[in-house]
Enzyme design. Structure first.
Site, PDB file in Angstrom:
ATOM      1  N   GLU A  14       0.818  -1.216   0.000  1.00  0.00           N
ATOM      2  CA  GLU A  14       0.000   0.000   0.000  1.00  0.00           C
ATOM      3  C   GLU A  14       0.851   1.265   0.000  1.00  0.00           C
ATOM      4  OE1 GLU A  14      -0.538  -2.618   1.946  1.00  0.00           O
ATOM      5  OE2 GLU A  14      -2.626  -3.245   1.713  1.00  0.00           O
ATOM      6  N   LYS A  37     -17.922  -0.974   5.771  1.00  0.00           N
ATOM      7  CA  LYS A  37     -18.336  -1.996   4.811  1.00  0.00           C
ATOM      8  C   LYS A  37     -19.853  -1.988   4.619  1.00  0.00           C
ATOM      9  CE  LYS A  37     -17.226  -6.656   3.367  1.00  0.00           C
ATOM     10  NZ  LYS A  37     -16.563  -7.910   3.718  1.00  0.00           N
ATOM     11  N   MET A  44      24.187   8.722   2.474  1.00  0.00           N
ATOM     12  CA  MET A  44      24.047  10.025   3.109  1.00  0.00           C
ATOM     13  C   MET A  44      24.308   9.949   4.609  1.00  0.00           C
ATOM     14  SD  MET A  44      23.695  13.103   2.538  1.00  0.00           S
ATOM     15  CE  MET A  44      22.752  13.816   1.207  1.00  0.00           C
ATOM     16  N   PHE A  87     -11.728  -7.420  13.974  1.00  0.00           N
ATOM     17  CA  PHE A  87     -10.661  -7.882  13.083  1.00  0.00           C
ATOM     18  C   PHE A  87     -10.354  -6.803  12.036  1.00  0.00           C
ATOM     19  CE2 PHE A  87      -9.331 -10.161   9.169  1.00  0.00           C
ATOM     20  CZ  PHE A  87      -8.087 -10.563   9.634  1.00  0.00           C
ATOM     21  N   GLN A  88      -9.086  -6.449  11.932  1.00  0.00           N
ATOM     22  CA  GLN A  88      -8.602  -5.431  11.003  1.00  0.00           C
ATOM     23  C   GLN A  88      -9.276  -4.078  11.171  1.00  0.00           C
ATOM     24  OE1 GLN A  88      -8.415  -7.171   7.013  1.00  0.00           O
ATOM     25  NE2 GLN A  88      -6.401  -7.977   7.539  1.00  0.00           N
TER      26      GLN A  88
HETATM   27  C1  LIG Z   1      12.234   5.833   5.401  1.00  0.00           C
HETATM   28  C2  LIG Z   1      13.513   6.464   5.768  1.00  0.00           C
HETATM   29  N1  LIG Z   1      14.317   5.906   6.687  1.00  0.00           N
HETATM   30  C3  LIG Z   1      15.493   6.492   7.009  1.00  0.00           C
HETATM   31  C4  LIG Z   1      15.879   7.645   6.422  1.00  0.00           C
HETATM   32  C5  LIG Z   1      17.211   8.295   6.801  1.00  0.00           C
HETATM   33  N2  LIG Z   1      18.122   8.344   5.664  1.00  0.00           N
HETATM   34  C6  LIG Z   1      18.273   9.440   4.895  1.00  0.00           C
HETATM   35  S1  LIG Z   1      19.335   9.227   3.641  1.00  0.00           S
HETATM   36  C7  LIG Z   1      19.640   7.642   4.113  1.00  0.00           C
HETATM   37  C8  LIG Z   1      20.615   6.798   3.349  1.00  0.00           C
HETATM   38  C9  LIG Z   1      20.174   6.519   1.987  1.00  0.00           C
HETATM   39  O1  LIG Z   1      20.978   5.520   1.454  1.00  0.00           O
HETATM   40  P1  LIG Z   1      20.817   5.006  -0.030  1.00  0.00           P
HETATM   41  O2  LIG Z   1      19.386   4.760  -0.334  1.00  0.00           O
HETATM   42  O3  LIG Z   1      21.737   3.890  -0.261  1.00  0.00           O
HETATM   43  O4  LIG Z   1      21.235   6.282  -0.884  1.00  0.00           O
HETATM   44  P2  LIG Z   1      22.637   7.043  -0.951  1.00  0.00           P
HETATM   45  O5  LIG Z   1      22.642   8.087   0.123  1.00  0.00           O
HETATM   46  O6  LIG Z   1      23.725   6.036  -0.762  1.00  0.00           O
HETATM   47  O7  LIG Z   1      22.647   7.659  -2.296  1.00  0.00           O
HETATM   48  C10 LIG Z   1      18.904   7.313   5.251  1.00  0.00           C
HETATM   49  C11 LIG Z   1      18.984   6.021   5.947  1.00  0.00           C
HETATM   50  C12 LIG Z   1      15.001   8.210   5.472  1.00  0.00           C
HETATM   51  N3  LIG Z   1      15.277   9.358   4.860  1.00  0.00           N
HETATM   52  N4  LIG Z   1      13.844   7.600   5.156  1.00  0.00           N
END
Ligand SMILES: Cc1ncc(C[n+]2csc(CCOP(=O)(O)OP(=O)(O)O)c2C)c(N)n1
Lengths: 577, 176
Positions: A67, A179, A492, A129-130
């Protein structure tokens, strides 16, 4: 199906038909012009799916694999088309899985209508349920929401939902339908909603504020425009261009404002904010008039607030009165729709060119080019860079592709380097920064604009958050080009660990699967590039493919995104290395 | 603008819809603002509800909160006032053992002096009601607590403004 005619309140003749609530839901969607919706079935929404089966020729339902994917696809659809995206799910877990996408749409002002099934109304509040209180859960992240427990209330709720989602500052709404309401028969008729008493979607523009803004702009020696997505949402691109061209104002964009005017436009001086361009960030603290248009001074844009453009007079063109003075104190607030306001100000502003001021942007760009950009897009050292991949994509897209990015280093690189000729071409999760957004959003974008090239760019981390949507690509034959920039790290976060946590790479290294095999498992043509000499050819092959295509590029493991404004620092303290 | 915290009364006129309380209280919750008192009731206009919310915060922040409240689709208008701009009342109820009413002379004097009203009396207890400013009710509480109070409760603040709020006129413009 019985048809009868009754007199409505306004004494106009309305035709009603006796149909079920679930059929009514589908008919409402058709009335609102919905042609595609994204969703996932389940017990509490089955009557609606049954009706969709009947109306297949009018509405195409896309079965996503999760979803969350449905909401992100609906968002991608909305962002590229400017229409309302629609997502549907069953009660309980189906509904809660929508929340991330809803929160994302809320903060990025994306028009979206979500429909959720709910347990029978006599079971509400009984932990059936749900059953989940999705109205309560979604309240803080929706523009509006409601629960419908009677079939007769469905048309009005749906009409309001679409009106609220698309009007004023757009946003997500959620309609939860029990529903029994879906199964109940009633006399259906539909009237579109055109106003709600308590709701003022677009505040009135005070002409004196337009005049005051024009006066400040005309007197400015060093004006700077920072525009956001508001320009795109109000379809103000032409008016915007006319204004900045007449007044000769260097103009920078927030991440969601990207592509409103072409990248190569001479007045486009780049991106502002944490990983934005050097010149507009530094010169924000030198301009004498800062003209903010359809943007909300997000903290990623402003850095340290009490050192942000304190020397400048600030003009804020804004549709949402709650944004004015929220973060940055303005001298002139021009409330209203950006297009109307910009059209109103155009005749009042003087022709200008600000040549010396422009030169400052060029000088700083030259520094950024030498220290950052050159090595990003034309690297000579070993190891592929994300920038050079973007550069190759630009070459083969000629700037005409829509770029859908996920979240992380690759996102910043994509936004910094992707070239755009057309508006609504940069689709990314700006405000929430939702990893997993990219791939499903690209599916929605491609389905909304099948004639356009849609390139999704993800990191190895975010890609695996919604990787299952490859199944949707395959089933829908959505010809999305999927690029994963694989650095075997949550890049990042690793960059921050390197810079601010003493290189303690806690849980950011990723041991990745065979991505090519996975794509091929979904019958998607796939290729992996590890060497520079193969890159151009691979990108070419991908861009020329008529079908979906997966390209993994193994990039340097510890590359960093610069420039960078460390959190809490001033925009003019932007670091180049 | 004043950045010192003070008591503000916020009046919110809304459509009378389920779920709106949730939306409005969430605006305060998100910003870690404690609601000192809250009252929701019908207003002078049929079908329009009025929230009266008391908060202790800086004027600058109240203004932003008002913006966020007005942004809600079903909110017609929100205002904030300082304590000088409103006429307000709070109501307190005190349940006290009946025997005290007859055995402790002092109590009868307290009731008289405070202009409290006896709502009901029976064999076991009697109930006092006192409307007024918060301080008056607290004073009464302090005086009575010496003797023992079985139950005590106080309502939220309800207020009307000295200035006109012109909601009907506003609704008129919405209708056109
Ligand atoms: C759902 C979610 N969880 C955690 C984060 C924190 N976060 C921001 S950038 C990042 C790393 C992203 O890594 P990747 O997808 O490998 O991309 P890259 O930075 O290596 O290009 C994380 C964990 C986020 N933005 N969104």
């Amino acid at each position: 199906m019985e048809t009868q005619t009754i007199k409505s309140k306004q004494n106009t003749t309305k035709t009603t038909e006796r149909i079920s609530g679930s059929e009514a839901i589908v008919r409402c969607l058709i009335e609102e012009g919905v042609k595609i919706l994204y969703g996932y079935p389940g017990g509490a929404i089955m009557p609606v799916y049954d009706e969709l089966y009947k109306y297949q020729d009018k509405i195409h339902h896309v079965l996503t694999r999760h979803e969350q994917g449905a909401t992100h696809s609906a968002q991608g659809y909305a962002r590229i088309s400017g229409e309302v995206g629609v997502a549907m799910a069953t009660s309980g877990p189906g509904a809660t899985n929508l929340i991330t996408g809803i929160a994302d749409a809320q903060i990025d002002s994306t028009p979206m209508v979500c429909i959720t099934g709910q347990v029978f109304s006599h079971l509400l509040g009984s932990d059936a349920f749900q059953e989940t209180d999705i109205v309560g859960i979604s309240t803080p992240v929706t523009k509006w929401n409601c629960q419908v427990a009677k079939a007769a209330d469905i048309p009005e709720a749906m009409a309001k939902a679409f009106y609220i989602a698309r009007s004023g500052r757009p946003g997500p709404v959620l309609v939860d339908i029990t529903k029994d309401a879906q199964m109940e028969m009633f006399d259906f008729s539909y009237e579109k909603c055109t106003k709600i008493r308590s709701y003022v979607p677009v505040p009135k523009t005070d002409f004196s504020s337009v005049e005051a803004a024009a006066k400040l702009i005309n007197a400015a020696k060093k004006p700077l425009v920072v525009w956001g997505q508001g320009v795109i949402l109000s379809k103000a691109e032409e008016a915007f261009k006319a204004v900045i061209e007449k007044a000769g104002i260097p103009s920078a964009w927030t991440i969601l404002g990207a592509s409103a005017i072409p990248t190569k436009h001479p007045l486009n001086v780049g991106m502002v904010g944490m990983h934005g361009n050097y010149a507009p960030n530094v010169l924000t603290n030198e301009c004498d008039v800062l003209i903010a248009i359809g943007m909300r001074f997000d903290d990623r844009v402003t850095g340290k607030l009490d050192e942000y453009a304190t020397q400048a007079k600030v003009i804020h063109f804004e549709i949402d009165p709650a944004e004015v003075d929220k973060n940055v104190k303005t001298d002139v607030a021009v409330l209203g729709d950006a297009k109307a306001s910009l059209e109103a100000i155009l005749p009042l502003i003087n022709k200008n060119s600000h040549t010396d001021w422009h030169q400052k942007f060029k000088d700083l760009y030259a520094i950024e080019y030498e220290k950052v950009i050159k090595d990003d897009i034309h690297p000579t050292k070993e190891g592929l860079t994300m920038g050079e991949v973007l550069n190759q994509i630009n070459i083969y897209s000629k700037g005409d592709a829509a770029i859908v990015s996920d979240v992380g280093q690759h996102q910043m690189i994509a936004c910094r380097y992707a070239e755009f000729n057309k508006t609504k071409s940069n689709i990314t999760s700006g405000g929430l920064g939702t990893m997993g957004f990219g791939l499903p959003a690209a599916i929605g974008a491609k389905m909304a604009a099948p004639d356009r090239e849609v390139v999704s760019i993800s990191g190895d981390g975010g890609y695996q958050m919604t990787i299952q949507e490859l199944g949707t690509i395959f089933q829908q034959k959505a010809a999305v080009k999927v690029v994963v920039l694989n650095n075997d790290f949550l890049g990042m976060v690793r960059q921050w660990q390197q810079l601010f946590f003493d290189k303690r790479y806690a849980s950011t290294e990723m041991v990745n699967p065979n991505f090519v095999a996975i794509a091929e498992g979904y019958y998607i043509k796939a290729r992996k590039v590890t060497k520079r000499e193969d890159l151009a050819e691979a990108v070419k092959e991908m861009m020329e493919s008529k079908e979906a295509y997966f390209l993994e590029v193994c990039v340097e493991k510890e590359g960093n995104v610069f420039p960078m404004i460390p959190t809490g620092a001033s925009v003019s303290d932007i670091r180049l290395a | 603008m004043n950045t010192e915290k003070q008591l503000f009364t916020i009046s919110v006129y809304t459509e009378n819809n389920i779920g709106l309380l949730n939306r409005i209280s969430a605006i305060f919750q998100r910003r870690h603002i404690n609601i000192e008192s809250l009252n929701i009731s019908p207003s002078e206009i049929v079908g329009v509800a009025k929230f009266t919310i008391v908060v202790n915060m800086a004027e600058e922040s109240v203004k932003k909160i008002i913006g966020q409240i007005e942004k809600q689709v079903e909110v017609i208008k929100a205002y904030y006032h300082d304590q000088d701009e409103i006429i307000y009342q709070i109501s307190g109820l005190f349940k006290i053992k009946s025997e005290l009413l007859f055995e402790e002379r002092q109590i009868q004097n307290i009731i008289k002096e405070s202009n409290a009203r006896i709502v009901t009396v029976n064999k076991e207890f009697f109930v006092l009601e006192k409307s007024g400013k918060k301080e008056e009710i607290v004073t009464l509480y302090n005086k009575l607590s010496v003797f023992g109070i079985m139950q005590y409760t106080r309502s939220g603040l309800i207020a009307v403004t000295k200035e006109e709020m012109k909601i009907s006129a506003l609704l008129e413009t919405y209708n056109n």
